[in-house]
Write a protein that holds these residues in place. Structure first.
Motif, PDB file in Angstrom:
ATOM      1  N   ASP A 269      10.956  21.741 -13.132  1.00 13.57           N
ATOM      2  CA  ASP A 269      12.091  21.595 -12.212  1.00 13.57           C
ATOM      3  C   ASP A 269      11.708  21.990 -10.790  1.00 13.57           C
ATOM      4  OD1 ASP A 269      13.595  20.751 -14.296  1.00 13.57           O
ATOM      5  OD2 ASP A 269      14.437  22.747 -14.742  1.00 13.57           O
ATOM      6  N   GLU A 270      10.936  23.084 -10.689  1.00 10.85           N
ATOM      7  CA  GLU A 270      10.505  23.485  -9.351  1.00 10.85           C
ATOM      8  C   GLU A 270       9.620  22.419  -8.730  1.00 10.85           C
ATOM      9  OE1 GLU A 270       8.609  27.211  -9.708  1.00 10.85           O
ATOM     10  OE2 GLU A 270      10.465  28.353 -10.051  1.00 10.85           O
ATOM     11  N   ARG A 271       8.729  21.844  -9.524  1.00 11.15           N
ATOM     12  CA  ARG A 271       7.853  20.789  -8.979  1.00 11.15           C
ATOM     13  C   ARG A 271       8.666  19.577  -8.535  1.00 11.15           C
ATOM     14  NH1 ARG A 271       5.711  16.264 -10.682  1.00 11.15           N
ATOM     15  NH2 ARG A 271       6.630  16.499 -12.752  1.00 11.15           N
ATOM     16  N   ARG A 272       9.661  19.193  -9.355  1.00 10.62           N
ATOM     17  CA  ARG A 272      10.515  18.062  -8.973  1.00 10.62           C
ATOM     18  C   ARG A 272      11.299  18.376  -7.705  1.00 10.62           C
ATOM     19  NH1 ARG A 272      13.213  16.110 -14.705  1.00 10.62           N
ATOM     20  NH2 ARG A 272      11.285  15.358 -15.702  1.00 10.62           N
ATOM     21  N   HIS A 273      11.816  19.616  -7.637  1.00 11.62           N
ATOM     22  CA  HIS A 273      12.562  20.002  -6.442  1.00 11.62           C
ATOM     23  C   HIS A 273      11.672  19.947  -5.204  1.00 11.62           C
ATOM     24  CE1 HIS A 273      15.224  21.956  -3.717  1.00 11.62           C
ATOM     25  NE2 HIS A 273      14.489  23.063  -3.641  1.00 11.62           N
ATOM     26  N   PHE A 274      10.428  20.422  -5.315  1.00  9.25           N
ATOM     27  CA  PHE A 274       9.496  20.383  -4.196  1.00  9.25           C
ATOM     28  C   PHE A 274       9.173  18.938  -3.815  1.00  9.25           C
ATOM     29  CE2 PHE A 274       5.113  20.257  -2.600  1.00  9.25           C
ATOM     30  CZ  PHE A 274       5.240  21.077  -1.473  1.00  9.25           C
ATOM     31  N   GLU A 275       8.937  18.102  -4.835  1.00  3.70           N
ATOM     32  CA  GLU A 275       8.640  16.691  -4.539  1.00  3.70           C
ATOM     33  C   GLU A 275       9.827  16.005  -3.873  1.00  3.70           C
ATOM     34  OE1 GLU A 275       7.525  14.944  -8.193  1.00  3.70           O
ATOM     35  OE2 GLU A 275       5.502  15.837  -8.229  1.00  3.70           O
ATOM     36  N   LYS A 279       9.746  14.323  -0.303  1.00  2.85           N
ATOM     37  CA  LYS A 279      10.125  12.906  -0.149  1.00  2.85           C
ATOM     38  C   LYS A 279      11.187  12.742   0.936  1.00  2.85           C
ATOM     39  CE  LYS A 279      11.621   8.901  -2.819  1.00  2.85           C
ATOM     40  NZ  LYS A 279      12.678   8.505  -1.909  1.00  2.85           N
ATOM     41  N   VAL A 280      12.152  13.702   0.955  1.00  4.01           N
ATOM     42  CA  VAL A 280      13.187  13.635   1.998  1.00  4.01           C
ATOM     43  C   VAL A 280      12.568  13.790   3.381  1.00  4.01           C
ATOM     44  CG1 VAL A 280      15.198  14.808   2.938  1.00  4.01           C
ATOM     45  CG2 VAL A 280      15.044  14.392   0.483  1.00  4.01           C
ATOM     46  N   LYS A 281      11.649  14.750   3.526  1.00  7.18           N
ATOM     47  CA  LYS A 281      10.979  14.928   4.823  1.00  7.18           C
ATOM     48  C   LYS A 281      10.186  13.687   5.209  1.00  7.18           C
ATOM     49  CE  LYS A 281      10.522  19.947   4.335  1.00  7.18           C
ATOM     50  NZ  LYS A 281       9.579  21.090   4.231  1.00  7.18           N
ATOM     51  N   ARG A 282       9.448  13.152   4.214  1.00 11.14           N
ATOM     52  CA  ARG A 282       8.632  11.972   4.508  1.00 11.14           C
ATOM     53  C   ARG A 282       9.501  10.778   4.904  1.00 11.14           C
ATOM     54  NH1 ARG A 282       6.199  12.071   0.258  1.00 11.14           N
ATOM     55  NH2 ARG A 282       7.322  10.507  -0.974  1.00 11.14           N
ATOM     56  N   ASP A 283      10.593  10.583   4.149  1.00 13.33           N
ATOM     57  CA  ASP A 283      11.494   9.480   4.494  1.00 13.33           C
ATOM     58  C   ASP A 283      12.110   9.673   5.869  1.00 13.33           C
ATOM     59  OD1 ASP A 283      10.935   8.400   2.065  1.00 13.33           O
ATOM     60  OD2 ASP A 283      12.779   9.100   1.080  1.00 13.33           O
ATOM     61  N   SER A 284      12.453  10.930   6.206  1.00 17.15           N
ATOM     62  CA  SER A 284      13.022  11.209   7.522  1.00 17.15           C
ATOM     63  C   SER A 284      12.027  10.901   8.630  1.00 17.15           C
ATOM     64  CB  SER A 284      13.468  12.666   7.599  1.00 17.15           C
ATOM     65  OG  SER A 284      13.988  12.962   8.879  1.00 17.15           O
ATOM     66  N   LEU A 285      10.757  11.325   8.433  1.00 15.72           N
ATOM     67  CA  LEU A 285       9.735  11.028   9.451  1.00 15.72           C
ATOM     68  C   LEU A 285       9.489   9.535   9.575  1.00 15.72           C
ATOM     69  CD1 LEU A 285       7.139  13.864   8.707  1.00 15.72           C
ATOM     70  CD2 LEU A 285       8.676  13.698  10.666  1.00 15.72           C
ATOM     71  N   VAL A 286       9.406   8.858   8.427  1.00 16.24           N
ATOM     72  CA  VAL A 286       9.188   7.407   8.470  1.00 16.24           C
ATOM     73  C   VAL A 286      10.338   6.709   9.184  1.00 16.24           C
ATOM     74  CG1 VAL A 286       9.016   5.336   7.046  1.00 16.24           C
ATOM     75  CG2 VAL A 286       7.708   7.368   6.439  1.00 16.24           C
ATOM     76  N   SER A 287      11.567   7.136   8.891  1.00 14.85           N
ATOM     77  CA  SER A 287      12.721   6.522   9.545  1.00 14.85           C
ATOM     78  C   SER A 287      12.705   6.775  11.046  1.00 14.85           C
ATOM     79  CB  SER A 287      14.010   7.070   8.933  1.00 14.85           C
ATOM     80  OG  SER A 287      15.142   6.565   9.600  1.00 14.85           O
ATOM     81  N   ALA A 288      12.325   8.015  11.451  1.00 13.70           N
ATOM     82  CA  ALA A 288      12.266   8.306  12.888  1.00 13.70           C
ATOM     83  C   ALA A 288      11.210   7.469  13.580  1.00 13.70           C
ATOM     84  CB  ALA A 288      11.988   9.796  13.096  1.00 13.70           C
ATOM     85  N   VAL A 289      10.038   7.347  12.934  1.00 17.50           N
ATOM     86  CA  VAL A 289       8.972   6.523  13.536  1.00 17.50           C
ATOM     87  C   VAL A 289       9.400   5.067  13.613  1.00 17.50           C
ATOM     88  CG1 VAL A 289       6.617   5.690  13.211  1.00 17.50           C
ATOM     89  CG2 VAL A 289       7.144   8.109  12.832  1.00 17.50           C
ATOM     90  N   GLU A 290      10.012   4.551  12.536  1.00 20.98           N
ATOM     91  CA  GLU A 290      10.471   3.160  12.551  1.00 20.98           C
ATOM     92  C   GLU A 290      11.508   2.939  13.637  1.00 20.98           C
ATOM     93  OE1 GLU A 290      11.900   2.363   8.671  1.00 20.98           O
ATOM     94  OE2 GLU A 290       9.905   2.033   7.796  1.00 20.98           O
ATOM     95  N   ASP A 291      12.422   3.888  13.792  1.00 17.56           N
ATOM     96  CA  ASP A 291      13.452   3.761  14.823  1.00 17.56           C
ATOM     97  C   ASP A 291      12.825   3.733  16.213  1.00 17.56           C
ATOM     98  OD1 ASP A 291      16.314   3.885  15.716  1.00 17.56           O
ATOM     99  OD2 ASP A 291      15.576   5.724  16.626  1.00 17.56           O
TER     100      ASP A 291
END
Length: 444
Positions: A269-275, A279-291
């Motif tokens: 569960d901890e590993r899933r929570h960390f992943e 993933k949220v951070k990565r998606d946020s960065l990707v969205s900011a770069v795309e924008d």
């Protein structure tokens, strides 16, 4: 209320370069989507680079079908001054009871990015098609969700995406789906539609089980173990909602019985929570770069289009100037050829005059006037002599008439000489005509 006419819409589009085309496009949109309305007058719109323009804004709601339920999504469409040559700017405009859910097509500010907008073409793109594509896109990725009621905190693992709950046996229990609500899980007091529509989808937050553990309907009540004081079940206490880390939901086995172990989070569960966090951070960065890339590309494209239009106008001006220069050069060449021919003729005549002058200079000073003017052959000399004789007779008859008028000669003498001179003049003229005919010269 019927939509405004094309004339009314055109009156609002003062300053637009293609007012007729824009008014027809807006009129078709308002006819197909009655919940959209055009502003009464132009509104100030500030671009991301600071410039401000007076543009027409179309606001209202569009119907979006999310898993069988229809929601009215509020939007705003700004028409550029070059509409429909350039694509409009579209925003999702949530009310005070809504929140924007960032998707691949909507950023955190509510601005809409669609391939249809990026590939906008004047002759094949229109506002009605844009709204239809938005309805289909928002049905797959809803851009808004209802705000949670005051005092209810979101789950630490909640994600703005509309996703499912963790599976049974993975640390959390998925409650049975509730009936009578939209297909997305939401709060009991979700945002009601502005026109009696069902509540908007909310962020996916798994609900906590009730105190003492969640018991699905129909599950038998377990017998409390021996030594349990008060007859309560030993499900383990729950941490407060403000605690950090995943809440210790009681795990349920496949047979529906609740394990009596204390609050515990496994390494999986901890590993899933960390992943999930990564993933949220990565998606946020990707969205900011795309924008950022989209904005830069849009600005670069707009600048390139303006430069291209300027270059096209300059090219047209240069082509028109080239045509005028070519016409002027052709005219100058024609004048040059005429001038060269005139110069050549002048040189020829000048040579003839010089040869005649040389002949005249070689002759003695005593020049006979009758020999000065002669023809090139006998026939031409005869024509010349007859012409001189005819003119001499004209002069003689004129002076005889003057003498008669002054009384110098009597009338009978005048008539006698005039009759004789007229006969001679007639013969001279007849001979001239015959000689010119033989010489192949015009008779008159």
């Amino acid at each position: 209320m019927p939509p405004p006419s094309a004339a009314e819409i055109k009156s609002k589009l003062k300053g637009y370069r293609y007012g007729d085309l824009a008014s027809r496009d807006v009129n078709a949109l308002l006819t197909n989507f009655p919940d959209l309305k055009a502003a009464d007058k132009l509104q100030p719109y500030v671009h991301h680079y600071g410039a401000s323009e007076q543009l027409l804004e179309i606001t209202g709601t569009i119907p979006v079908n999310v898993k069988g339920m229809t929601y009215n999504i509020p939007i705003g469409i700004w028409l550029t001054l070059d509409h429909p040559q350039k694509s409009p700017t579209v925003f999702v405009k949530p009310t005070h009871d809504m929140c924007i859910q960032q998707t691949p097509f909507v950023d955190q500010n509510g601005k809409v990015y669609l391939p249809f907008l990026a590939e906008w073409k004047q002759n094949s793109s229109d506002l009605s098609s844009l709204v239809q594509i938005m309805c289909a896109t928002f049905a797959d990725k809803c851009p808004v969700y209802a705000k949670p009621p005051p005092g209810q905190l979101p789950h630490p693992h909640s994600h703005p995406q509309l996703s499912g709950y963790p599976p049974v046996g993975g640390g959390y229990y998925r409650p049975p789906p509730q009936t009578g609500f939209p297909p997305y899980p939401g709060y009991a007091s979700g945002y009601p539609g502005a026109y009696g529509q069902p509540p908007y989808p909310t962020s996916s937050m798994p609900t906590y089980p009730p105190a003492g553990g969640y018991r699905p309907p129909g599950m038998p009540v377990p017998t409390p173990p021996a030594g349990n004081v008060g007859g309560s079940y030993n499900y383990g206490p729950y941490p407060p909602t403000a605690s950090i880390g995943p809440p210790p939901f009681p795990a349920a086995n496949l047979y529906g019985t609740v394990q009596s172990s204390g609050p515990r989070v496994s390494e999986e569960d901890e590993r899933r929570h960390f992943e999930d966090q990564e993933k949220v951070k990565r998606d946020s960065l990707v969205s900011a770069v795309e924008d950022k890339i989209r904005r830069q590309l849009a600005q670069t494209l707009e600048t390139s289009q303006d430069e291209m239009e300027t270059l096209m106008k300059t090219q047209d001006t240069l082509k028109e100037g080239s045509r005028k220069l070519n016409s002027m050069l052709e005219e100058m060449e024609q004048k040059q050829r005429e001038a060269d021919a005139a110069i050549e003729l002048l040189r020829t005549k000048n040579g003839e005059l010089e040869s005649i002058l040389s002949v005249l200079k070689a002759q003695p000073d005593q020049l006979n006037v009758d020999d000065a003017v002669t023809g090139t052959n006998k026939l031409y000399n005869q024509i010349l002599e007859l012409y001189a004789e005819e003119n001499a007779i004209d002069d003689t008859i004129y002076y005889l008439g003057e003498s008669l008028r002054k009384g110098i000669i009597p009338l009978d003498v005048f008539l006698k000489h005039v009759r004789e001179l007229s006969r001679q003049q007639f013969m001279a003229r007849a001979t001239i005509m015959k000689a010119r005919s033989v010489a192949k010269l015009p008779i008159h």
